[in-house]
Structures are given as structure tokens and as C-alpha cells.
Design a protein around this motif. Structure first.
Motif, PDB file in Angstrom:
ATOM      1  N   HIS A 111       1.084  -2.815  -3.512  1.00 27.22           N
ATOM      2  CA  HIS A 111       1.595  -2.352  -2.040  1.00 27.22           C
ATOM      3  C   HIS A 111       2.841  -1.629  -2.249  1.00 27.22           C
ATOM      4  O   HIS A 111       3.174  -0.641  -1.675  1.00 27.22           O
ATOM      5  N   TYR A 165       2.591   1.969  -0.626  1.00 29.83           N
ATOM      6  CA  TYR A 165       3.425   2.224   0.542  1.00 29.83           C
ATOM      7  C   TYR A 165       5.003   2.377   0.407  1.00 29.83           C
ATOM      8  O   TYR A 165       5.723   2.389   1.186  1.00 29.83           O
ATOM      9  N   THR A 185       7.098   0.245  -1.214  1.00 27.09           N
ATOM     10  CA  THR A 185       7.724  -0.908  -0.886  1.00 27.09           C
ATOM     11  C   THR A 185       8.834  -1.266  -2.127  1.00 27.09           C
ATOM     12  O   THR A 185       8.133  -1.023  -3.218  1.00 27.09           O
ATOM     13  N   THR A 206      -4.122  -4.884  -0.875  1.00 27.25           N
ATOM     14  CA  THR A 206      -2.653  -4.500  -0.192  1.00 27.25           C
ATOM     15  C   THR A 206      -2.588  -5.249   1.172  1.00 27.25           C
ATOM     16  O   THR A 206      -1.785  -5.007   2.254  1.00 27.25           O
ATOM     17  N   LEU A 223       2.856  -9.003   3.267  1.00 31.11           N
ATOM     18  CA  LEU A 223       1.571  -9.081   3.863  1.00 31.11           C
ATOM     19  C   LEU A 223       1.156  -9.385   5.161  1.00 31.11           C
ATOM     20  O   LEU A 223       0.685  -8.927   6.101  1.00 31.11           O
ATOM     21  N   GLY A 248       1.693  -1.004   6.040  1.00 32.61           N
ATOM     22  CA  GLY A 248       2.507  -0.251   5.198  1.00 32.61           C
ATOM     23  C   GLY A 248       4.165  -0.339   5.577  1.00 32.61           C
ATOM     24  O   GLY A 248       4.875   0.090   4.735  1.00 32.61           O
TER      25      GLY A 248
END
Lengths: 389, 389
Positions: free
Chosen positions: B155, B159, B161, B256, B294, B305
Motif C-alpha cells: 500500500h 499509493y 501511504t 492492497t 484498508l 488509495g
């Protein structure tokens, strides 16, 4: 309440299969169940699945349900693992029926699986013991056979049940199982052999005890609407009942019967609007010979205390008034814990549809399954009938 | 379909309780749930019970359901043990609802219990590992934290994160849990502390991981008719959904997100006739910080995302647009595996009734619970609303 029908049912062979896994055994049962449906069932239509397993050996103790349904391509459908010891897949079948009745599912799968023969005797005793009461039975040294031995001893003392009457259960069930190609111990035994087996837990000997087996079962249940699409030979689940009892034998009001069987049977009979006299045949939970005798009485097939004479009379033989364990029962067909309750429904399904091969009994209209968890901590009973309601 | 209402709900303290047993913890939760009912509920009216437990430690691996319900005097009622790893009592609650919808029960109990803190670290890792995939994850050496670490890593890579965004989940949930007298880790932590915890499975550190806890939960569900007898402040279970996914992370189409969450949420939203925008607050499955992020995305609280910026915006704080884990979540309240899903419903019940004490948020009308088994092998979602349908 919505009607529930069985449209497909199958089991794997029961036995010792070192080359199989819990997934491959389940796959055999599931594919067999799908193939047994008269019409074409798109497996994508299965909305809910319930899998019964004790998880013997600790292979996949968490999520064993999704672990077997994903293996047969059902990884999207909701799958729930249920467990009530040896009643695991009997309970799975009832939950699948409730899912259909609730309206949440139109097609539901009830399955069960266990692998038990790849362990040492000591490990096996541990895993069987976990179905008894832990703190005051298992940890105090009582084996699972020991628990049923106490029931046998008490029944013999109170009602005069004899060694020979216990052995007649074994002889009958082995004779039935010898005609079942799926049976684990598919051989006949003589009354002398059954009476002279080596002692396991006095008064129970080797022939009073079922084997530990590997195996799987699968049953497909649907609403009436879906059943009408798929078959002209419907088998209706007309009644189910489930009850619990004290997990430990020493905490029950009686040990010459299983109160949870009586309660579960009353519920099932009431729902099906029948009585024990209306049951043509039954698959009952004969993990030990005494358990089949107790079932006769608790299910109302004979009077309390009369199970010994009842088996001796031949009433539960294939040509008797009410055949019991035509499949061979747990005693001869085998007892892969999680698969057993579903496997009982497989036999009832096949007998009612006239598909039971060499062991077929003609003219059967209504059957019953009786699945016991532990020594009576949980019991589930089902009544099944030919035809539409 | 029959309506289903929650009329009582309670949990034990979550924590480490060497003087308690799985039975005594369950008793605390059950008696609390009965006491929380506005009217007088005769416990004899409980028709069906479902108990979620993984059976950590192997205390009563067979029949743990009947073993706890007999302890509170319910030994006659049908009791079924259900297990889908950490989603065990979320699944129990859904099964109890199906039993009511099916017409088989008017009053049903959903409970859960686990004892986890009396084992060595090695034993605990084994028992957590059994919720992952056995053959190719656990036996290959992947820990349960390792599975979620792979999701976090992916993730972050896909994205953007950040470490800080993960830690904000921990800071928020500890701040909430510090107001919950039942919390296992009921203390606040600073962002610096949360970012600098010792590594457990890179990129996850100690503050990204929930504790292993002892505890129990119990929820009493009824039909509308019975709810009308018992309360003027009904909480309706307006929607439920359950789905399975591949048990092993390596076999999923994406890591993800958790596809089973998306599917279960869609079912629950559809049944409740709402969308994610209608959910005022939620208890989500934050076994690891990444799991909460998530969940935001898979439940539709934010775009795919965007969970990192979403938590950073304060949207899920108690004064934000949609508070998440007001109880403290698994991270701070604790995670006694089998009790967790039921415990989420306890918090939603209390918040909707205005009984959540220092952590009460006013004006909440609709809540959601999200309970994950394993790393997404099974997910169950519930939607709850104030008032009659």
C-alpha cells in the motif's frame, strides 16, 4: 417457513488415505454432490457454505471452512466453519437449512471433512478426548471410550442389557457396511468375533468401538423454487432439531440415555409433524455399540430400557420394521469426525432415491439422521421425506 | 424477512486475567448482556446460541460452545460453536440473526470468548499463525504480522501511504481506548511514540499491532415482537453480509485491499438499503494499523488509495465526519480473538443508545461493524440503526 430440499449429496470413501489431504477428500465429496444433482447446477449459485470439522491434528485450525471451499473454487461465497465435536457436519446441515429458511440463501452447501489416521495412537486419544469434558474428564484421565463404557455399564446394570446385545449392533452394522463400497471397515464379523474382541474400556471391546477415519461429505440444499428447476425426485428436509446437554457425563441427570437426543428429536418430529412410529429407517450415531442402543430409546423407536431386546428381535436389520445404519454406521462405514453427520444425510438421500446399490431397501419414504457431539453435549436430528410438501 | 433487533449487549474487560477462565469471562459478558436489557428477559427464552472462539491453547477444542453456555445455565438450548478465525463472533452474530429470520428462534444469543495470555510467545505465534494459510504461509515461516506487513508495504509503494499515516491510526485508537474502562491497553500514546516503536515485521512496529488479550462478549438478539416487549430503545440489525476470500494472501487478486470486505459490505449495504455515506460511525477490524486503512477504502468511506490522507484529515476522529473505533478498536481495547466481533457490536449498541460514557459521541443514528477472519479469508459486516423499521 420456506421449504428446504436436498438435491445432491455424496461422500468420499472413508478409511486411511496417506496420499489424500483434507482438501482433496473434500473435493471428492463436493464434486460427487454436484454430479449427483439431476439437473445442471451452476456452482456459482451456492450462496452460503457451512463446513463441519473438528480440525484433528491442527492442520488448519483457523478458517478450515474457507480453506476447503476455496479449493473447489467457491472462494467468493460466504463460508462458515461450524463445530460441535462429532456433530460438526450435522450442525452444518442444519445451519445451511436455516440460511435457506431465512431467505438469505437459495442454494447452500453443507460439508464436513476430517483427516485422523496420520497420527500416533497417543495423538488420536488426545484429539478424541477434546470432545469430552476437558477439566474433569480428559485431564483426569478418562478416555472417550471410557465415557461411553460408563454409560454401557449403567445400562447393563439398570436394564439387564447383555454383552451379546451390544455385539449384535456390531454384527448388524458390519454386515451392512460390507455392502457399502465407501466403508472403512467393510467386512462382516461373526457374533463370536464381536463378543470376544480385546477390551478397550470395560465393558466395551474392540468391536464395540468405531474406527478413526479420514473422509469427507457434502450435501447441497435448496429452496423449493430451485429444487423444482433441478429435480423431479426431491428429498425434503421436513424437520430438524438441535439441543445441548452438559458436556461432562458426570453432570447429567441420567447416564442411561442422552437427554439432548430426546429434546432434538422432539423438535424434529414436531417440525415434520410425525412421530417415531412414522420413521421408516435411520442413520444413528453408533460411535460405540451402546450409543446405538441409547439412540433407539431416546429417539422413541422402543421403550426405555428395551433397546437390547429390540436389536435382538431383528427390528433394525435391513429386513426389519425399521432398518438402522444401512450404511454400516460409524462402526463399519467409519467415523471421520467432521464428515460423519453429512455422511448420514448422504445415506438417507441415496436410500430415499433408490440409489443405494447392494444395500438398497425398497419402499422407504421417510428417514432420520441422528448425530451426537461428544457424549451428548450437542445433538442434531433431521427428518427427510420423498416428494414435494 | 423477519426483522432482527439487539436488546442487550456487554463485554468483559479485555486484558490479561490469570485468575479467570474462559467460562468465567463468558459468564461476565453474558450476565452483563442480560442485565443490559431494558425489560426482564427470562433466560429460558433463549432458543439458540452461537459461540465464536478459535480455541486458542486447546482448552476445550471440541464443544467449547456448549461448554460455556452450560456454565451460565443454558445447557438445554441449542448451542453451536462457529469459527472463522478472528471473525468468529462476528459470524456468530450473523448466524443468530439468520436463526431469528428463519423463524426457528425468537431470542438468540451470540457470544465469543478467548483466553490468550497464559501462553509463551512461541505458543501465541503458533495460534495466531493458524489463522493464516497453513501450508504455504505459516509452515514456510510467515508470521501473522508478516502477512499484514506485506499489505502495508504494498500500500505504501502503490499509493504513497506514509509511516506517519499508519501511526495516526494507533494514536487515534489509543486516545479512544483511554476512555474505555474495558480496554486492555487503555493509555494514550504520542505520534512520536507510535512512529518509533520497535520493529515487529517491517514496516509494522509495536504500535501498529494489537495486543493478544483475554476476554468475552455477548449480544442478545430478538424478533421484533419480542423486542417490543422488552425495550423502547430498539437497535435494529438492518443489514448483514459475509464473504470469503482466498485464505492465503499470495493467492489473492490484490494485496492492497481485502476483496471479501468489499463483497460483505455490498451485501450489508444492500440489505440495509444504505450506502457508506449513510454510516455515521464504525468499529472496524484494526488488528494492525494498515488493516484500518484498508477497511476505510474497502468499506467505501474514502476512495481507493486515499486512506492515508483520510486518517490524516481527522475524518475518523471522534469529532470527525465518521468516527472509527470509538471503543479503542483491537489496537487499544484489545483482541481476544473469539470475542472481538461481538465486542464491536457491543460498542455500536452502546453508542446508539447513548450509553458509552466518556467516549459517547452524540447524534449517532447508524453504525457499522467490520470483522475480518485471518488476513481476509472471511469477512462479516453488520449495519445497525436506532429505532423500529
Amino acid at each position: 417457513m420456506r421449504e428446504v430440499y436436498l438435491v445432491g449429496a455424496a461422500q468420499s470413501d472413508y478409511g486411511s488415505f496417506p496420499d489424500e489431504s483434507y482438501r482433496s477428500l473434500f473435493s471428492t465429496a463436493f464434486e460427487g454432490a454436484v454430479d449427483s444433482v439431476d439437473g445442471d447446477l451452476d456452482r456459482e449459485r451456492i450462496d452460503e457454505a457451512y463446513i463441519g470439522t473438528l480440525g484433528v491434528g491442527g492442520r488448519q485450525l483457523g478458517l478450515p471452512g474457507p480453506a476447503v471451499t476455496e479449493h473447489v473454487g467457491l472462494d467468493g461465497a460466504s463460508c462458515t466453519r461450524v463445530e460441535n465435536a462429532c456433530a460438526a457436519s450435522g450442525v452444518a446441515l442444519r445451519q445451511a437449512a436455516l440460511a435457506i429458511r431465512s431467505g438469505v440463501a437459495d442454494v447452500a452447501l453443507a460439508g464436513g471433512v476430517e483427516v485422523m489416521t496420520d497420527m500416533s495412537g497417543e495423538q488420536t486419544r488426545y484429539w478424541l478426548g477434546v470432545s469430552g469434558e476437558t477439566e474433569w474428564e480428559r485431564m483426569a484421565g478418562t478416555t472417550f471410550a471410557g465415557v461411553y463404557a460408563q454409560m454401557a455399564d449403567a445400562h447393563m446394570a439398570e436394564y439387564g442389557t447383555t454383552r451379546e446385545q451390544l455385539s449384535r449392533v456390531a454384527v448388524k452394522n458390519h454386515a451392512n457396511g460390507a455392502k457399502n463400497p465407501h466403508a472403512h471397515l467393510g467386512f462382516e464379523c461373526s457374533l463370536d468375533q464381536a463378543m470376544e474382541g480385546s477390551t478397550v474400556a470395560d465393558p466395551l471391546n474392540l468391536y464395540d468401538c468405531c474406527p478413526t477415519s479420514d473422509g469427507a461429505s457434502a450435501v447441497i440444499l435448496t429452496s423449493r423454487e430451485v429444487a423444482e428447476e433441478l429435480t423431479d425426485e426431491p428429498i425434503r428436509l421436513s424437520g430438524t432439531g438441535q439441543a445441548s446437554g452438559r458436556v461432562g457425563l458426570f453432570q447429567r441427570p441420567t447416564i442411561t440415555g442422552i437427554p439432548a437426543t430426546t429434546e432434538a428429536a422432539e423438535q424434529a418430529y414436531e417440525e415434520a409433524d410425525v412421530g417415531p412410529e412414522d420413521v421408516d429407517f435411520a442413520e444413528v450415531h453408533d460411535c460405540f455399540s451402546i450409543a446405538e442402543l441409547l439412540a433407539y430409546e431416546d429417539l422413541g423407536f422402543c421403550e426405555k430400557g428395551e433397546a437390547g431386546p429390540y436389536v435382538e428381535s431383528g427390528a433394525t436389520e435391513p429386513d426389519g420394521e425399521r432398518p438402522v445404519n444401512l450404511s454400516g454406521g460409524l462402526k463399519s462405514k467409519g467415523h471421520p469426525i467432521g464428515a460423519t453427520g453429512g455422511g448420514q444425510a448422504v445415506e438417507v438421500f441415496k436410500q430415499l432415491r433408490g440409489e443405494a446399490g447392494d444395500r438398497q431397501v425398497d419402499g422407504l419414504e421417510r428417514g432420520l439422521t441422528h448425530n451426537v457431539g461428544g457424549s451428548g453435549g450437542a445433538v442434531v436430528v433431521g427428518v427427510y421425506e420423498r416428494g414435494w410438501a
